[in-house]
Design a protein around this motif. Structure first.
Motif, PDB file in Angstrom:
ATOM      1  N   VAL A  51      41.907  10.501 -58.166  1.00  0.00           N
ATOM      2  CA  VAL A  51      40.766  10.765 -57.280  1.00  0.00           C
ATOM      3  C   VAL A  51      40.809  12.212 -56.791  1.00  0.00           C
ATOM      4  CG1 VAL A  51      39.701  10.177 -55.070  1.00  0.00           C
ATOM      5  CG2 VAL A  51      40.550   8.362 -56.563  1.00  0.00           C
ATOM      6  N   ALA A  52      42.002  12.697 -56.467  1.00  0.00           N
ATOM      7  CA  ALA A  52      42.137  14.085 -56.008  1.00  0.00           C
ATOM      8  C   ALA A  52      41.683  15.062 -57.086  1.00  0.00           C
ATOM      9  CB  ALA A  52      43.580  14.354 -55.606  1.00  0.00           C
ATOM     10  N   ARG A  53      42.021  14.778 -58.343  1.00  0.00           N
ATOM     11  CA  ARG A  53      41.590  15.663 -59.434  1.00  0.00           C
ATOM     12  C   ARG A  53      40.078  15.601 -59.630  1.00  0.00           C
ATOM     13  NH1 ARG A  53      46.537  13.842 -61.843  1.00  0.00           N
ATOM     14  NH2 ARG A  53      45.441  12.175 -62.948  1.00  0.00           N
ATOM     15  N   CYS A  54      39.498  14.383 -59.495  1.00  0.00           N
ATOM     16  CA  CYS A  54      38.054  14.242 -59.666  1.00  0.00           C
ATOM     17  C   CYS A  54      37.279  14.995 -58.581  1.00  0.00           C
ATOM     18  CB  CYS A  54      37.664  12.769 -59.647  1.00  0.00           C
ATOM     19  SG  CYS A  54      38.211  11.824 -61.091  1.00  0.00           S
ATOM     20  N   ARG A  55      37.868  15.125 -57.404  1.00  0.00           N
ATOM     21  CA  ARG A  55      37.202  15.869 -56.332  1.00  0.00           C
ATOM     22  C   ARG A  55      37.039  17.334 -56.680  1.00  0.00           C
ATOM     23  NH1 ARG A  55      40.461  13.412 -51.087  1.00  0.00           N
ATOM     24  NH2 ARG A  55      39.140  11.574 -50.743  1.00  0.00           N
ATOM     25  N   CYS A  56      37.900  17.829 -57.533  1.00  0.00           N
ATOM     26  CA  CYS A  56      37.833  19.243 -57.913  1.00  0.00           C
ATOM     27  C   CYS A  56      36.842  19.488 -59.042  1.00  0.00           C
ATOM     28  CB  CYS A  56      39.222  19.730 -58.342  1.00  0.00           C
ATOM     29  SG  CYS A  56      40.490  19.576 -57.067  1.00  0.00           S
ATOM     30  N   LEU A  57      36.221  18.436 -59.564  1.00  0.00           N
ATOM     31  CA  LEU A  57      35.343  18.571 -60.711  1.00  0.00           C
ATOM     32  C   LEU A  57      34.032  19.260 -60.367  1.00  0.00           C
ATOM     33  CD1 LEU A  57      35.074  17.877 -63.711  1.00  0.00           C
ATOM     34  CD2 LEU A  57      34.033  15.717 -63.030  1.00  0.00           C
ATOM     35  N   SER A  58      33.446  18.884 -59.237  1.00  0.00           N
ATOM     36  CA  SER A  58      32.177  19.481 -58.829  1.00  0.00           C
ATOM     37  C   SER A  58      31.994  19.286 -57.330  1.00  0.00           C
ATOM     38  CB  SER A  58      31.001  18.854 -59.590  1.00  0.00           C
ATOM     39  OG  SER A  58      30.800  17.514 -59.174  1.00  0.00           O
ATOM     40  N   LYS A  59      31.080  20.029 -56.753  1.00  0.00           N
ATOM     41  CA  LYS A  59      30.789  19.897 -55.332  1.00  0.00           C
ATOM     42  C   LYS A  59      30.172  18.535 -55.027  1.00  0.00           C
ATOM     43  CE  LYS A  59      30.174  24.842 -54.470  1.00  0.00           C
ATOM     44  NZ  LYS A  59      29.238  25.899 -54.013  1.00  0.00           N
ATOM     45  N   LEU A  60      29.370  18.021 -55.976  1.00  0.00           N
ATOM     46  CA  LEU A  60      28.748  16.718 -55.779  1.00  0.00           C
ATOM     47  C   LEU A  60      29.815  15.632 -55.673  1.00  0.00           C
ATOM     48  CD1 LEU A  60      26.355  14.767 -55.694  1.00  0.00           C
ATOM     49  CD2 LEU A  60      26.378  14.775 -58.209  1.00  0.00           C
ATOM     50  N   TRP A  61      30.756  15.646 -56.609  1.00  0.00           N
ATOM     51  CA  TRP A  61      31.800  14.633 -56.592  1.00  0.00           C
ATOM     52  C   TRP A  61      32.727  14.815 -55.387  1.00  0.00           C
ATOM     53  CZ3 TRP A  61      34.117  12.317 -61.597  1.00  0.00           C
ATOM     54  CH2 TRP A  61      33.085  11.779 -62.366  1.00  0.00           C
ATOM     55  N   GLU A  62      32.964  16.042 -54.994  1.00  0.00           N
ATOM     56  CA  GLU A  62      33.791  16.281 -53.813  1.00  0.00           C
ATOM     57  C   GLU A  62      33.141  15.664 -52.587  1.00  0.00           C
ATOM     58  OE1 GLU A  62      35.812  19.982 -51.324  1.00  0.00           O
ATOM     59  OE2 GLU A  62      34.183  20.356 -52.744  1.00  0.00           O
ATOM     60  N   VAL A 106      50.513   0.468 -50.184  1.00  0.00           N
ATOM     61  CA  VAL A 106      49.158   0.667 -50.697  1.00  0.00           C
ATOM     62  C   VAL A 106      48.811   2.144 -50.607  1.00  0.00           C
ATOM     63  CG1 VAL A 106      48.402  -1.651 -50.053  1.00  0.00           C
ATOM     64  CG2 VAL A 106      48.070   0.237 -48.458  1.00  0.00           C
ATOM     65  N   GLU A 107      47.819   2.544 -51.390  1.00  0.00           N
ATOM     66  CA  GLU A 107      47.340   3.921 -51.353  1.00  0.00           C
ATOM     67  C   GLU A 107      46.168   4.020 -50.380  1.00  0.00           C
ATOM     68  OE1 GLU A 107      48.056   6.222 -55.396  1.00  0.00           O
ATOM     69  OE2 GLU A 107      46.777   4.482 -55.701  1.00  0.00           O
ATOM     70  N   ASP A 108      46.233   4.987 -49.498  1.00  0.00           N
ATOM     71  CA  ASP A 108      45.185   5.205 -48.501  1.00  0.00           C
ATOM     72  C   ASP A 108      44.802   6.672 -48.540  1.00  0.00           C
ATOM     73  OD1 ASP A 108      43.499   5.343 -46.338  1.00  0.00           O
ATOM     74  OD2 ASP A 108      44.865   4.384 -44.926  1.00  0.00           O
ATOM     75  N   LEU A 109      43.550   6.949 -48.894  1.00  0.00           N
ATOM     76  CA  LEU A 109      43.096   8.339 -48.987  1.00  0.00           C
ATOM     77  C   LEU A 109      43.115   9.020 -47.634  1.00  0.00           C
ATOM     78  CD1 LEU A 109      40.127   7.994 -51.523  1.00  0.00           C
ATOM     79  CD2 LEU A 109      42.467   8.758 -51.963  1.00  0.00           C
ATOM     80  N   ASN A 110      42.965   8.260 -46.548  1.00  0.00           N
ATOM     81  CA  ASN A 110      43.049   8.860 -45.220  1.00  0.00           C
ATOM     82  C   ASN A 110      44.428   9.453 -44.985  1.00  0.00           C
ATOM     83  OD1 ASN A 110      40.392   8.175 -44.157  1.00  0.00           O
ATOM     84  ND2 ASN A 110      41.092   6.048 -44.176  1.00  0.00           N
ATOM     85  N   VAL A 111      45.453   8.804 -45.536  1.00  0.00           N
ATOM     86  CA  VAL A 111      46.818   9.314 -45.408  1.00  0.00           C
ATOM     87  C   VAL A 111      47.016  10.513 -46.327  1.00  0.00           C
ATOM     88  CG1 VAL A 111      49.252   8.779 -45.760  1.00  0.00           C
ATOM     89  CG2 VAL A 111      47.739   7.099 -44.690  1.00  0.00           C
ATOM     90  N   ASN A 112      46.561  10.383 -47.577  1.00  0.00           N
ATOM     91  CA  ASN A 112      46.740  11.477 -48.529  1.00  0.00           C
ATOM     92  C   ASN A 112      45.995  12.738 -48.112  1.00  0.00           C
ATOM     93  OD1 ASN A 112      47.099   8.838 -50.217  1.00  0.00           O
ATOM     94  ND2 ASN A 112      48.026  10.429 -51.455  1.00  0.00           N
ATOM     95  N   ASP A 113      44.873  12.574 -47.398  1.00  0.00           N
ATOM     96  CA  ASP A 113      44.066  13.727 -46.987  1.00  0.00           C
ATOM     97  C   ASP A 113      44.468  14.279 -45.628  1.00  0.00           C
ATOM     98  OD1 ASP A 113      42.667  13.368 -49.300  1.00  0.00           O
ATOM     99  OD2 ASP A 113      41.002  12.289 -48.364  1.00  0.00           O
ATOM    100  N   ALA A 114      45.468  13.662 -45.000  1.00  0.00           N
ATOM    101  CA  ALA A 114      45.855  14.085 -43.652  1.00  0.00           C
ATOM    102  C   ALA A 114      46.302  15.540 -43.656  1.00  0.00           C
ATOM    103  CB  ALA A 114      46.967  13.186 -43.123  1.00  0.00           C
ATOM    104  N   ARG A 115      45.725  16.330 -42.753  1.00  0.00           N
ATOM    105  CA  ARG A 115      46.030  17.761 -42.723  1.00  0.00           C
ATOM    106  C   ARG A 115      47.427  18.051 -42.197  1.00  0.00           C
ATOM    107  NH1 ARG A 115      40.341  20.464 -40.520  1.00  0.00           N
ATOM    108  NH2 ARG A 115      39.023  19.703 -42.246  1.00  0.00           N
ATOM    109  N   TYR A 116      47.986  17.093 -41.439  1.00  0.00           N
ATOM    110  CA  TYR A 116      49.320  17.331 -40.908  1.00  0.00           C
ATOM    111  C   TYR A 116      50.394  17.077 -41.962  1.00  0.00           C
ATOM    112  CZ  TYR A 116      48.815  12.274 -40.266  1.00  0.00           C
ATOM    113  OH  TYR A 116      48.564  10.946 -40.460  1.00  0.00           O
ATOM    114  N   LEU A 117      50.006  16.442 -43.090  1.00  0.00           N
ATOM    115  CA  LEU A 117      50.946  16.278 -44.194  1.00  0.00           C
ATOM    116  C   LEU A 117      50.827  17.474 -45.116  1.00  0.00           C
ATOM    117  CD1 LEU A 117      50.521  12.514 -45.151  1.00  0.00           C
ATOM    118  CD2 LEU A 117      52.382  13.555 -43.860  1.00  0.00           C
TER     119      LEU A 117
END
Length: 432
Positions: free
Chosen positions: A28-39, A366-377
Motif C-alpha cells: 500500500v505504501a508503494r502504491c501511494r507513491c504511484l500518483s497523486k490520485l492514489w495517494e 495485525v497491520e494498521d495503516l494508522n500505526v505505519n503512518d504515525a509521524r512519531y515513528l
C-alpha cells in the motif's frame, strides 16, 4: 486516439480500494507513491478503516526472539487453516516470516504488545545508568520511537485509546515508596507533538510490585500489582482508562504459586491460571463496575508436549483457542492450540527460527495503516542495518494440499495484478 485506447475501460475507484485493501501495508505504501490520485485515495479514513478490518480477519502470531541482547522478530498466520502444510505430516509443520533483527546495544526487555506495537526498555540492571528510554516499535517494518529518559526505577505499559486513536505510555514509578498515594507516576501521549512525560496521580493504594506485563482491551489497561512481593493475598487488579487517565483497583484471586496470564477473551479481560500439567482455570471479568467474574475450569488432554516450565501462554484467539508457545528455541519448537469448545489439542512445529533463543509470543498481530503512518515513528540505520535474514532450515516436505478457496483467491490475485498493472501504466503516463 488509437483503437486500444478507445476500448480501455478504467477501473472504478471503489474497485481499486477493495483490491488494495487486501494487500500488505508495504505494498500500500508503494502504491501511494504511484500518483497523486492514489495517494489521496489511500490516505482517506475510509480506506484505513477498511484495511484494518481486512487485516483483523487475518491475524498473525508474533515471535520476539532474544539472545545476548540481540532481538529478532518473526510472525506466522494465527488461524490454523491458514498454515500451508502437508496433511500427511503429524504434527503440522509451518515456516514463519522473518521481519527484522535489532542490535545488541539496545538491551531490550520486552514489556508487552499492544495494537500492533511492541514496546521494550533497558534492563533494570542498566536502566538507572545508561537507559536509552523505552522503545516503541512496529516489529515488521522496524519503525520505532524512543521515549525521553526517566532515570527512575519502574514499570512501563503501553495503552491504546480506540476512540481518540491515541497510544499512551504509562510509567508506574517504584523509586519512591514513602507516600501512600503516589504522584510520581508518569504518562506520555504519542503523536500529540510533545514527547514529554506528565505527572499523573494514582488514586489506588500504592503498589510497588507489578506482577505482569499488562494487557490493553478496548481502551482499558489492566495489570496486577501488590504492596509486598511475597504475600499473594494483597494482589490487586489495576484498571487504567487510557482515555480519561483514571485508575481503579479490583480485588482478584491470585495464586502466585502457579503460572498466571492476563488475556483478551472475546473482548473481555480473562485471567488464566495453569496448575501443574493438565489443569487450567479461566476467570473472565464480566462487569468491571460490579467486579463480577465468571470462572471456568478445563482439563488438558494427556500429552507429552505441554509443560508449564517449558511453555508460556501467548493469548487466546477470537475462536476461543488458547495458544501455547515454547519459551526457548532449543530442539523442536512447537506452538500448541487448545480449543476450549472441543477440549482438544493441536500442535504445530515451527521451523526456521534461530536456535537457542528465548521467545516471547503474542497473538493478534495485525497491520494498521494508522500505526505505519504515525509521524512519531521513524526509521533509523541504527535499527535497520542489521536486517540480515537467518538462513531457514531446509524444508523436508513441500505443501501439496490446497483447498478450493485458496486456489480461487490465487486466481483472483493474478487477475487483480493484471488489472492493477494496466492501471499503473495508464496513471504513470498521465502523470508524465
Amino acid at each position: 486516439m488509437s483503437t486500444g485506447e478507445e476500448n480501455f475501460i478504467p477501473i472504478p475507484n471503489d474497485l481499486i480500494v477493495d483490491i488494495l485493501s487486501r494487500l500488505p501495508a508495504e505494498s500500500v505504501a508503494r502504491c501511494r507513491c504511484l500518483s497523486k490520485l492514489w495517494e489521496s485515495i489511500l490516505h482517506r479514513p475510509y480506506f484505513t478503516e477498511l484495511f484494518l478490518t481486512r487485516s483483523r480477519a487475518r491475524p498473525r502470531i508474533l515471535f520476539a526472539l532474544k539472545r545476548e541482547g540481540a532481538s529478532s522478530f518473526y510472525s506466522l498466520p494465527q488461524r490454523r487453516h491458514d498454515l500451508h502444510h502437508d496433511k500427511a505430516s503429524l504434527p503440522l509443520v509451518a515456516y514463519p516470516d522473518f521481519h527484522i533483527k535489532f542490535p545488541k546495544d539496545i538491551y531490550p526487555e520486552y514489556n508487552g504488545f499492544t495494537s500492533g506495537l511492541i514496546y521494550f526498555s533497558s534492563t533494570p540492571r542498566i536502566s538507572l545508568e545508561s537507559q536509552d528510554g523505552t522503545v516503541i516499535c512496529e516489529p515488521r517494518t522496524g519503525q520505532y520511537a524512543t521515549l525521553p529518559k526517566l532515570l527512575r526505577y519502574g514499570k512501563t505499559f503501553l495503552g491504546f485509546d480506540p476512540i481518540g486513536k491515541q497510544f499512551k505510555v504509562l510509567f508506574m514509578d517504584h523509586t519512591d515508596c514513602s507516600t501512600r498515594c503516589s504522584d510520581v507516576h508518569r504518562i506520555l501521549t504519542l503523536g500529540n507533538g510533545m514527547m514529554e512525560w506528565r505527572k499523573i496521580i494514582c488514586s489506588c493504594p500504592l503498589f510497588h510490585h507489578v506482577r505482569d506485563e499488562g494487557i490493553c482491551i478496548n481502551g482499558i489497561l489492566y495489570f496486577s500489582a501488590s504492596q509486598r512481593y511475597y504475600l499473594p493475598c494483597d494482589v490487586k487488579l489495576v484498571c487504567f482508562d487510557v482515555r480519561s487517565e483514571k485508575f481503579k483497583s479490583i480485588d482478584v484471586e491470585w495464586d502466585s504459586s502457579w503460572y498466571v496470564k492476563l488475556v483478551n477473551y472475546r473482548g473481555k479481560l480473562g485471567m488464566i491460571t495453569w496448575k501443574g500439567m493438565y489443569e487450567l482455570s479461566l476467570s473472565v471479568l464480566e462487569d468491571v463496575e460490579r467486579q463480577e467474574w465468571s470462572k471456568h475450569v478445563y482439563t488438558l488432554p494427556e500429552n507429552d508436549i505441554l509443560d508449564s516450565f517449558k511453555y508460556s501462554i501467548a493469548g487466546v484467539t477470537a475462536t476461543g483457542e488458547i495458544v501455547f508457545s515454547r519459551i526457548y528455541t532449543r530442539g523442536p519448537f512447537y506452538v500448541v492450540y487448545f480449543s476450549l469448545e472441543s477440549n482438544t489439542l493441536q500442535s504445530v512445529e515451527i521451523r526456521g527460527l534461530e536456535s537457542d533463543h528465548r521467545v516471547c509470543a503474542y497473538v493478534d498481530l495485525v497491520e494498521d495503516l494508522n500505526v505505519n503512518d504515525a509521524r512519531y515513528l521513524k526509521s533509523s540505520p541504527r535499527l535497520n542495518v542489521i536486517t540480515i535474514r537467518p538462513k531457514p532450515q531446509e524444508r523436508t516436505s513441500v505443501p501439496s494440499v490446497k483447498n478450493k478457496q485458496s486456489t480461487s483467491l490465487l486466481v483472483q490475485n493474478k487477475q487483480s495484478t493484471t488489472l492493477l498493472q494496466n492501471k499503473y501504466d495508464m496513471l504513470a503516463n498521465l502523470d508524465d
